[in-house]
Design a protein around this motif. Structure first.
Motif, short mmCIF file in Angstrom:
data_model
loop_
_atom_site.label_atom_id
_atom_site.label_comp_id
_atom_site.label_asym_id
_atom_site.label_seq_id
_atom_site.Cartn_x
_atom_site.Cartn_y
_atom_site.Cartn_z
N TYR A 19 0.85 -1.39 -0.04
CA TYR A 19 0.09 0.08 -0.07
C TYR A 19 0.89 1.36 0.12
CZ TYR A 19 -3.43 3.31 1.35
OH TYR A 19 -4.22 4.60 1.57
N ALA A 20 1.73 1.23 0.70
CA ALA A 20 3.02 2.43 0.76
C ALA A 20 3.46 2.71 -0.64
CB ALA A 20 3.98 2.18 1.64
N LEU A 21 3.88 1.61 -1.34
CA LEU A 21 4.41 1.51 -2.74
C LEU A 21 3.43 2.50 -3.64
CD1 LEU A 21 6.38 -1.68 -3.49
CD2 LEU A 21 7.08 0.51 -2.88
N PHE A 22 1.86 1.95 -3.66
CA PHE A 22 0.94 2.58 -4.29
C PHE A 22 0.78 3.84 -4.05
CE2 PHE A 22 -1.03 -2.20 -3.66
CZ PHE A 22 -0.14 -2.73 -4.57
N LYS A 23 1.05 4.24 -2.90
CA LYS A 23 0.68 5.69 -2.44
C LYS A 23 1.67 6.49 -2.96
CE LYS A 23 -1.02 7.33 1.33
NZ LYS A 23 -1.12 7.62 2.68
N GLN A 24 3.12 6.00 -3.40
CA GLN A 24 4.00 6.72 -3.92
C GLN A 24 3.88 6.59 -5.53
OE1 GLN A 24 6.76 8.33 -2.40
NE2 GLN A 24 5.54 8.06 -0.70
N GLY A 25 2.83 6.07 -6.10
CA GLY A 25 2.56 5.92 -7.53
C GLY A 25 3.04 4.77 -8.25
N PHE A 26 3.49 3.51 -7.28
CA PHE A 26 3.82 2.54 -7.98
C PHE A 26 2.59 1.81 -8.54
CE2 PHE A 26 5.53 -1.84 -8.45
CZ PHE A 26 6.65 -1.35 -9.20
N PRO A 27 2.53 1.28 -9.74
CA PRO A 27 1.21 0.60 -10.02
C PRO A 27 0.97 -0.74 -9.43
CG PRO A 27 2.54 1.20 -11.95
CD PRO A 27 3.43 1.24 -10.76
N LYS A 28 -0.46 -1.02 -9.21
CA LYS A 28 -0.78 -2.16 -8.33
C LYS A 28 -0.35 -3.49 -9.34
CE LYS A 28 -4.20 -0.16 -5.48
NZ LYS A 28 -5.60 -0.13 -5.01
N SER A 41 10.41 -3.83 -16.39
CA SER A 41 11.33 -2.91 -17.33
C SER A 41 12.48 -2.54 -16.31
CB SER A 41 10.76 -1.94 -17.93
OG SER A 41 10.16 -0.96 -16.96
N THR A 42 13.42 -1.82 -16.85
CA THR A 42 14.60 -1.29 -16.09
C THR A 42 14.00 -0.10 -15.42
OG1 THR A 42 15.61 -0.36 -18.00
CG2 THR A 42 16.62 -2.06 -17.14
N ASN A 43 12.91 0.60 -16.35
CA ASN A 43 12.32 1.86 -15.63
C ASN A 43 11.60 1.55 -14.38
OD1 ASN A 43 13.23 3.35 -17.50
ND2 ASN A 43 11.17 3.02 -19.01
N THR A 44 10.81 0.22 -14.23
CA THR A 44 10.09 -0.13 -13.08
C THR A 44 11.17 -0.36 -12.03
OG1 THR A 44 8.49 -1.35 -14.37
CG2 THR A 44 8.72 -2.22 -11.90
N ILE A 45 12.46 -0.99 -12.25
CA ILE A 45 13.34 -1.31 -11.05
C ILE A 45 13.75 0.03 -10.79
CG2 ILE A 45 15.74 -2.39 -10.84
CD1 ILE A 45 13.38 -4.27 -11.30
N ASN A 46 14.02 1.15 -11.59
CA ASN A 46 14.58 2.41 -11.13
C ASN A 46 13.61 3.21 -10.12
OD1 ASN A 46 16.47 4.78 -11.87
ND2 ASN A 46 14.32 5.82 -12.75
N MET A 47 12.27 2.90 -10.63
CA MET A 47 11.04 3.62 -9.61
C MET A 47 11.23 2.79 -8.47
SD MET A 47 7.11 3.45 -10.33
CE MET A 47 6.82 4.80 -11.39
N LEU A 48 11.60 1.48 -8.39
CA LEU A 48 11.29 0.88 -6.88
C LEU A 48 12.66 1.34 -6.23
CD1 LEU A 48 10.41 -2.84 -7.90
CD2 LEU A 48 9.09 -1.25 -6.28
N LYS A 53 14.71 3.98 -1.90
CA LYS A 53 15.90 4.51 -1.65
C LYS A 53 16.98 3.44 -1.31
CE LYS A 53 14.29 8.96 0.24
NZ LYS A 53 12.98 8.72 -0.22
N CYS A 54 17.23 2.77 -2.32
CA CYS A 54 18.28 1.45 -2.13
C CYS A 54 18.65 1.21 -3.45
CB CYS A 54 17.20 0.33 -1.71
SG CYS A 54 15.97 -0.46 -2.79
N PRO A 55 19.88 0.52 -3.54
CA PRO A 55 20.33 -0.05 -4.71
C PRO A 55 19.86 -1.20 -5.50
CG PRO A 55 21.49 -0.96 -2.81
CD PRO A 55 20.63 -0.05 -2.30
N ILE A 56 20.02 -1.52 -6.79
CA ILE A 56 19.57 -2.66 -7.12
C ILE A 56 19.47 -3.82 -6.73
CG2 ILE A 56 19.34 -3.80 -9.68
CD1 ILE A 56 20.38 -1.24 -10.92
N SER A 57 20.46 -4.21 -6.02
CA SER A 57 20.63 -5.45 -5.45
C SER A 57 19.46 -5.63 -4.46
CB SER A 57 22.25 -5.64 -4.83
OG SER A 57 22.47 -4.53 -4.13
N ASP A 58 19.10 -4.56 -3.71
CA ASP A 58 18.07 -4.67 -2.72
C ASP A 58 16.62 -4.96 -3.35
OD1 ASP A 58 20.05 -4.35 -0.64
OD2 ASP A 58 19.13 -2.42 -0.16
N ILE A 59 16.73 -5.17 -4.81
CA ILE A 59 15.47 -5.44 -5.54
C ILE A 59 15.26 -6.60 -6.09
CG2 ILE A 59 13.86 -4.48 -7.20
CD1 ILE A 59 13.84 -2.39 -4.84
#
Length: 71
Positions: A19-28, A41-48, A53-59
């Motif tokens: 829910y916190a992600l959704f409130k930040q504009g991340f698509p459900k 996409s890499t755009n999605t990884i970038n958004m996350l 506020k973390c590096p890619i390795s945390d995603i």
């Protein structure tokens, strides 16, 4: 294979809900797609990374399913 396990661990470690992600504009729909293990996409990884506020390795992480060379 790409695994999103680090994303869910990062979210749990930081007490961040979907829910916190959704409130930040991340698509459900994208979140649910990730839960099913689908590629994003890499755009999605970038958004996350930006939201969490973390590096890619945390995603994401790469897991070698077999030890055979690709070539």
């Amino acid at each position: 294979m790409i695994s999103y396990a680090p994303l869910f661990k990062t979210m749990a470690d930081n007490n961040i809900s979907s829910y916190a992600l959704f409130k930040q504009g991340f698509p459900k729909a994208t979140y649910h797609s990730i839960r099913q293990g689908n590629s994003v996409s890499t755009n999605t990884i970038n958004m996350l990374c930006k939201i969490l506020k973390c590096p890619i390795s945390d995603i994401i992480e790469y897991i070698d399913e077999d030890n055979e060379p690709l070539l």
